[in-house]
Design an enzyme around this catalytic site. Structure first.
Site, mmCIF file in Angstrom:
data_model
loop_
_atom_site.group_PDB
_atom_site.id
_atom_site.type_symbol
_atom_site.label_atom_id
_atom_site.label_comp_id
_atom_site.label_asym_id
_atom_site.label_seq_id
_atom_site.Cartn_x
_atom_site.Cartn_y
_atom_site.Cartn_z
ATOM 1 N N THR A 67 0.999 12.166 -2.627
ATOM 2 C CA THR A 67 1.427 12.604 -1.298
ATOM 3 C C THR A 67 1.693 11.397 -0.408
ATOM 4 O OG1 THR A 67 0.128 14.618 -1.533
ATOM 5 C CG2 THR A 67 0.784 14.010 0.704
ATOM 6 N N HIS A 68 0.809 10.424 -0.474
ATOM 7 C CA HIS A 68 0.957 9.193 0.308
ATOM 8 C C HIS A 68 2.257 8.473 -0.066
ATOM 9 C CE1 HIS A 68 -0.336 5.673 2.543
ATOM 10 N NE2 HIS A 68 -0.256 4.918 1.460
#
Length: 108
Positions: free
Chosen positions: A77-78
């Protein structure tokens, strides 16, 4: 693909996206200093870096489309967050350089 290979790919995506954003910010600083040639060169470098990140993202998407299961990962996600922010920063840098060139009468 095992977890460590996946993490290595994700880290490469983060690294290339981060480099792209940094280069775009350098382009903005060059434009602010009226060094428009250098600014355009940094935008070109940023575009190259984001293309590398995009290629990695495409690899990940291809793996998932071919049936590779991914567990939820904050790191993944990052990496996507980094990539989206980098693309936005590059787009803004291009506009800022264009505006500076426009003020100098260097645009069509």
């Amino acid at each position: 693909m095992n977890n460590s290979e996946m993490e290595a790919l994700i880290m490469q995506l983060i690294m290339n996206s981060g480099n792209a954003k940094s280069l775009a910010m350098e382009a903005i600083k060059f434009a602010r200093s009226n060094q428009l040639g250098e600014a355009e060169a940094k935008i070109s470098e940023a575009s190259d870096a984001i293309n590398l990140a995009h290629n990695i993202q495409t690899q990940l998407l291809t793996l998932e489309a071919s049936g590779q299961d991914f567990k939820f990962s904050l790191l993944l996600t990052h990496s996507q967050d980094h990539m989206m922010n980098s693309i936005t920063t590059i787009d803004l840098a291009k506009e800022i350089v264009y505006l500076w060139k426009s003020l100098k009468g260097e645009t069509n």
